[in-house]
Each structure stands twice: as C-alpha cells, then as structure tokens.
Design an enzyme around this catalytic site. Structure first.
Site, PDB file in Angstrom:
ATOM      1  N   ASP A  34       0.784  -1.213   0.123  1.00 24.41           N
ATOM      2  CA  ASP A  34       0.066   0.005   0.156  1.00 24.41           C
ATOM      3  C   ASP A  34       0.685   1.298   0.009  1.00 24.41           C
ATOM      4  O   ASP A  34       1.992   1.366   0.341  1.00 24.41           O
ATOM      5  CB  ASP A  34      -0.828  -0.036   1.055  1.00 24.41           C
ATOM      6  CG  ASP A  34      -2.172   0.881   1.247  1.00 24.41           C
ATOM      7  OD1 ASP A  34      -2.362   1.485   0.086  1.00 24.41           O
ATOM      8  OD2 ASP A  34      -2.899   1.443   2.162  1.00 24.41           O
ATOM      9  N   GLY A  35       0.228   2.444  -0.655  1.00 26.85           N
ATOM     10  CA  GLY A  35       1.033   3.665  -0.514  1.00 26.85           C
ATOM     11  C   GLY A  35       1.340   4.109  -1.904  1.00 26.85           C
ATOM     12  O   GLY A  35       2.204   5.379  -1.907  1.00 26.85           O
ATOM     13  N   GLY A  37      -0.025   5.397  -4.239  1.00 27.70           N
ATOM     14  CA  GLY A  37      -0.774   6.753  -4.513  1.00 27.70           C
ATOM     15  C   GLY A  37      -0.342   7.894  -3.690  1.00 27.70           C
ATOM     16  O   GLY A  37      -0.020   8.697  -4.368  1.00 27.70           O
ATOM     17  N   ARG A  38      -0.111   7.758  -2.518  1.00 21.81           N
ATOM     18  CA  ARG A  38       0.515   8.911  -1.687  1.00 21.81           C
ATOM     19  C   ARG A  38       1.904   8.908  -2.181  1.00 21.81           C
ATOM     20  O   ARG A  38       2.427  10.143  -2.251  1.00 21.81           O
ATOM     21  CB  ARG A  38       0.410   8.428  -0.110  1.00 21.81           C
ATOM     22  CG  ARG A  38      -0.766   8.362   0.467  1.00 21.81           C
ATOM     23  CD  ARG A  38      -1.095   7.724   1.651  1.00 21.81           C
ATOM     24  NE  ARG A  38      -1.270   6.289   1.468  1.00 21.81           N
ATOM     25  CZ  ARG A  38      -1.154   5.418   2.481  1.00 21.81           C
ATOM     26  NH1 ARG A  38      -0.913   5.874   3.634  1.00 21.81           N
ATOM     27  NH2 ARG A  38      -1.588   4.249   2.209  1.00 21.81           N
ATOM     28  N   GLU A  81     -11.883  -5.425  -4.708  1.00 28.77           N
ATOM     29  CA  GLU A  81     -12.648  -4.159  -4.663  1.00 28.77           C
ATOM     30  C   GLU A  81     -11.774  -2.715  -5.466  1.00 28.77           C
ATOM     31  O   GLU A  81     -12.378  -1.880  -5.731  1.00 28.77           O
ATOM     32  CB  GLU A  81     -12.527  -3.555  -3.293  1.00 28.77           C
ATOM     33  CG  GLU A  81     -13.098  -4.286  -2.049  1.00 28.77           C
ATOM     34  CD  GLU A  81     -12.914  -5.941  -1.930  1.00 28.77           C
ATOM     35  OE1 GLU A  81     -11.765  -6.147  -2.098  1.00 28.77           O
ATOM     36  OE2 GLU A  81     -13.809  -6.666  -1.793  1.00 28.77           O
ATOM     37  N   ASN A  82     -10.662  -3.372  -5.976  1.00 24.27           N
ATOM     38  CA  ASN A  82      -9.808  -2.301  -6.727  1.00 24.27           C
ATOM     39  C   ASN A  82     -10.447  -1.968  -8.107  1.00 24.27           C
ATOM     40  O   ASN A  82     -10.275  -0.947  -8.691  1.00 24.27           O
ATOM     41  CB  ASN A  82      -8.398  -2.709  -7.113  1.00 24.27           C
ATOM     42  CG  ASN A  82      -7.417  -2.535  -5.667  1.00 24.27           C
ATOM     43  OD1 ASN A  82      -6.449  -3.316  -5.877  1.00 24.27           O
ATOM     44  ND2 ASN A  82      -7.802  -1.930  -4.949  1.00 24.27           N
ATOM     45  N   TRP A  83     -11.463  -2.905  -8.542  1.00 24.57           N
ATOM     46  CA  TRP A  83     -12.324  -2.369  -9.790  1.00 24.57           C
ATOM     47  C   TRP A  83     -13.069  -0.880  -9.533  1.00 24.57           C
ATOM     48  O   TRP A  83     -13.348  -0.298 -10.702  1.00 24.57           O
ATOM     49  CB  TRP A  83     -13.117  -3.409 -10.128  1.00 24.57           C
ATOM     50  CG  TRP A  83     -12.705  -4.613 -10.506  1.00 24.57           C
ATOM     51  CD1 TRP A  83     -12.550  -5.924  -9.903  1.00 24.57           C
ATOM     52  CD2 TRP A  83     -11.840  -5.079 -11.627  1.00 24.57           C
ATOM     53  NE1 TRP A  83     -11.926  -6.997 -10.288  1.00 24.57           N
ATOM     54  CE2 TRP A  83     -11.508  -6.567 -11.706  1.00 24.57           C
ATOM     55  CE3 TRP A  83     -11.504  -4.538 -12.767  1.00 24.57           C
ATOM     56  CZ2 TRP A  83     -10.667  -6.977 -12.682  1.00 24.57           C
ATOM     57  CZ3 TRP A  83     -10.992  -5.051 -13.628  1.00 24.57           C
ATOM     58  CH2 TRP A  83     -10.508  -6.280 -13.750  1.00 24.57           C
ATOM     59  N   ARG A 204      -5.174  -2.644   8.709  1.00 28.59           N
ATOM     60  CA  ARG A 204      -6.239  -3.726   8.361  1.00 28.59           C
ATOM     61  C   ARG A 204      -5.813  -4.738   7.150  1.00 28.59           C
ATOM     62  O   ARG A 204      -4.708  -4.517   6.444  1.00 28.59           O
ATOM     63  CB  ARG A 204      -7.556  -2.859   7.928  1.00 28.59           C
ATOM     64  CG  ARG A 204      -6.993  -1.788   6.640  1.00 28.59           C
ATOM     65  CD  ARG A 204      -8.444  -1.214   6.264  1.00 28.59           C
ATOM     66  NE  ARG A 204      -7.817  -0.316   5.164  1.00 28.59           N
ATOM     67  CZ  ARG A 204      -7.912   0.960   5.480  1.00 28.59           C
ATOM     68  NH1 ARG A 204      -7.971   1.541   6.851  1.00 28.59           N
ATOM     69  NH2 ARG A 204      -7.723   2.068   4.572  1.00 28.59           N
TER      70      ARG A 204
HETATM   71  C1  FPP Z   1      -2.138   0.020  -3.152  1.00 27.61           C
HETATM   72  O1  FPP Z   1      -1.714   1.418  -3.248  1.00 27.61           O
HETATM   73  C2  FPP Z   1      -1.316  -0.664  -4.195  1.00 27.61           C
HETATM   74  C3  FPP Z   1      -2.348  -1.240  -5.295  1.00 27.61           C
HETATM   75  C4  FPP Z   1      -3.734  -1.287  -5.367  1.00 27.61           C
HETATM   76  C5  FPP Z   1      -1.614  -1.971  -6.457  1.00 27.61           C
HETATM   77  C6  FPP Z   1      -0.426  -2.524  -6.176  1.00 27.61           C
HETATM   78  C7  FPP Z   1       0.201  -2.787  -7.429  1.00 27.61           C
HETATM   79  C8  FPP Z   1       1.363  -2.802  -7.427  1.00 27.61           C
HETATM   80  C9  FPP Z   1       2.899  -2.304  -6.614  1.00 27.61           C
HETATM   81  C10 FPP Z   1       1.857  -3.008  -9.194  1.00 27.61           C
HETATM   82  C11 FPP Z   1       1.482  -4.456  -9.697  1.00 27.61           C
HETATM   83  C12 FPP Z   1       2.144  -5.366  -9.129  1.00 27.61           C
HETATM   84  C13 FPP Z   1       2.583  -6.570  -9.701  1.00 27.61           C
HETATM   85  C14 FPP Z   1       3.185  -7.852  -9.032  1.00 27.61           C
HETATM   86  C15 FPP Z   1       3.070  -6.552 -11.128  1.00 27.61           C
HETATM   87  P1  FPP Z   1      -2.681   2.520  -3.287  1.00 27.61           P
HETATM   88  O2  FPP Z   1      -2.855   3.017  -4.651  1.00 27.61           O
HETATM   89  O3  FPP Z   1      -4.024   2.397  -2.621  1.00 27.61           O
HETATM   90  O4  FPP Z   1      -1.909   3.787  -2.396  1.00 27.61           O
HETATM   91  P2  FPP Z   1      -2.329   4.887  -1.583  1.00 27.61           P
HETATM   92  O5  FPP Z   1      -3.300   4.174  -0.136  1.00 27.61           O
HETATM   93  O6  FPP Z   1      -1.342   5.807  -1.013  1.00 27.61           O
HETATM   94  O7  FPP Z   1      -3.367   5.668  -2.286  1.00 27.61           O
END
Ligand code: FPP
Length: 263
Positions: A34-35, A37-38, A81-83, A204
């Site tokens: 996670d992270g 986006g930030r 849920e990412n969709w 979580r």
């Molecule tokens: C969460 O960060 C990350 C994801 C939903 C995607 C994770 C995917 C990758 C690292 C790339 C693809 C992976 C492979 C194995 C090729 P977020 O976007 O929710 O970050 P945020 O909480 O800071 O917004």
C-alpha cells in the site's frame, strides 16, 4: 452431528507451519503493498506513476527476502474491490501487470522461482489471463522459491467459492471440515503465511488471506510501498523473530516446547 463434534484436535504446532529452515524465520510472507498513490501525490505526479514505482520495488524485495531465507511470498497486486477505482487507474494497473509478467518471467524462471497467481481470473482480460497461464506453466517445476501474486483477489469471495467447489466435488455441506475447505482455496498446498506485512501505515487486512492469516503475525510499517526495502525487511523479520506464537495455547505450553516459535 453437532458442531462441537466436528472440531478437530490440532497438533501443536500445526503441521501447515512446521518445517521452516529456521524457527525464527517465516516460511511464507504475505505483503499488502500500500501507499503507491500517496508516494506519487507527494511528488505531484499521477497515481500510475506511483504504481510504476511500486513495480520497480518488487524485484529488490524478492531478492532480499530470498537472500534472508524466506522462500514463499504472496503479493497483493489487485483486489476484487480495486475495480472501483477510476477507469484509467484500473486500465493502467492491468497493463502494468501484463508488462511486468512479460518483462520478469524469464529472469524469475532462470532464478528457479515458481510464479503462481491467486484470485478470480474470469474477470481479467483474455490476454492477461493467457500471460498468467504461460508464466505459471513455464515456472511450474521450479523449486527455488514461490512468488504468489494475488490478482483480482478477495478473501471472502475465495472462501465462498471454496465452499461451493467442495460441495460440487461431492462434500456434504454438513461434513465440511477446515481441512476440506482449505484444500479448495487458491492457496491449496501452500503453508499458511506466518507473517503479513502491510506498508503505508493502515492497520487492516483489506480482504487479504483472511482464512490463511488466522495465526499470522502482523507487521505494519508507515513506509510507502515504493520506498520499502532491505531496512524495512530486516525490521519485519526482527519483529517476527521476537514474537511468541501460541496458536491458541498458553505461554507456559509454548515455554514447555523450549522454543519461541515452532519445533
Ligand atoms: C495500493 O496503493 C496498491 C495497489 C492497489 C496496487 C499494487 C500494485 C503494484 C505494486 C503493481 C503491480 C504488481 C505486480 C505484482 C506487477 P494505493 O494506490 O492504494 O496507495 P494509496 O493508499 O497511497 O492511495
């Protein structure tokens, strides 16, 4: 039969987590990456810039775990849920997944790593499904380490599907046991994760390995995924080595085994 009669006496420690090369080292680590986006936002860049940086972080992390003797990793790449994310982010993530498989499979194969994907593939594009199938096929016999990538993965969905699958296979729903259900999960044949790491600071599980992580230790770090590296890995492994894993027993019972972790 009452529910109580179906409770199984389980050995201590459970067989699924026995057999580590070192008792203080996890056999299987799950990572919630996670992270991204930030990380991108703090650089005034679009979210996909962060995901691309997230992909670049993966290889050194695999190598570092491998060097430290951890041979099974499950990475949470895309959840059911990412969709719900904006269309361009979803499309970008799908493209990144395909490109990463294209770019990395040969080298992972040369290093003896077995690639597996867990999740519901039916909703993925045909080309991506085919890339996943080919990467799995190519690396199927590799015994060096296992890289398990969760794509369109959701634990609740997995558990419901496992139940339905078991029933379709002839199990009477009232005879369903934990072992039968586990044998229908995407992770069948793999030991349960001993350690779940979440980057980005949130406490979580986000529908990740809910069944399998029943006894996992949880390590949350504020480090954002693109910055996650050797220092964080060492901190996570040190944290794990310091845990007393009781699997529902008491500290005294654990002390009687003479080990903090497993036999
Ligand atoms: C969460 O960060 C990350 C994801 C939903 C995607 C994770 C995917 C990758 C690292 C790339 C693809 C992976 C492979 C194995 C090729 P977020 O976007 O929710 O970050 P945020 O909480 O800071 O917004």
């Amino acid at each position: 039969m009452t529910t109580g009669e179906r409770i199984i006496e389980r050995p201590f420690p459970p067989a699924a987590i026995a057999g580590s090369s070192s008792s203080l080292l996890p056999v299987h680590v799950g990572i919630i990456m996670d992270g991204n986006g930030r990380w991108a936002k703090s650089r005034h860049r679009p979210r996909l810039f962060g995901h691309r940086a997230g992909v670049r972080a993966i290889r050194p992390v695999l190598d570092a775990f491998h060097a430290r003797g951890v041979h099974i990793l499950t990475l949470y790449a895309f959840s059911t849920e990412n969709w719900r994310r904006p269309d361009d982010e979803v499309r970008g993530l799908m493209r990144l997944l395909g490109e990463t498989i294209d770019r990395e499979t040969d080298e992972l194969h040369a290093n003896g790593i077995q690639i597996r994907a867990i999740g519901d593939r039916g909703r993925l594009g045909g080309k991506l499904q085919e890339k996943i199938r080919m990467a799995e096929e190519k690396t199927r016999e590799n015994g060096g380490a296992i890289l398990n990538v969760a794509i369109n993965y959701g634990s609740r969905h997995e558990i419901v599907e496992a139940f339905q699958d078991a029933v379709r296979d002839g199990t009477d729903p009232l005879d369903l046991t934990e072992d039968v259900l586990a044998s229908h999960l995407y992770t069948k044949g793999l030991p349960d994760p001993d350690l779940i790491i979440r980057t980005g600071g949130e406490y979580r599980l986000s529908n990740f390995l809910l069944w399998q992580a029943a006894y996992a230790e949880l390590f949350v770090t504020p480090t954002l995924w693109p910055d996650f590296g050797a220092q964080d890995i060492d901190a996570a492994l040190e944290f794990f080595a310091g845990r007393e894993r009781r699997f529902g027993t008491t500290s005294d019972q654990v002390a009687a085994t003479g080990k903090k972790h497993r036999a």
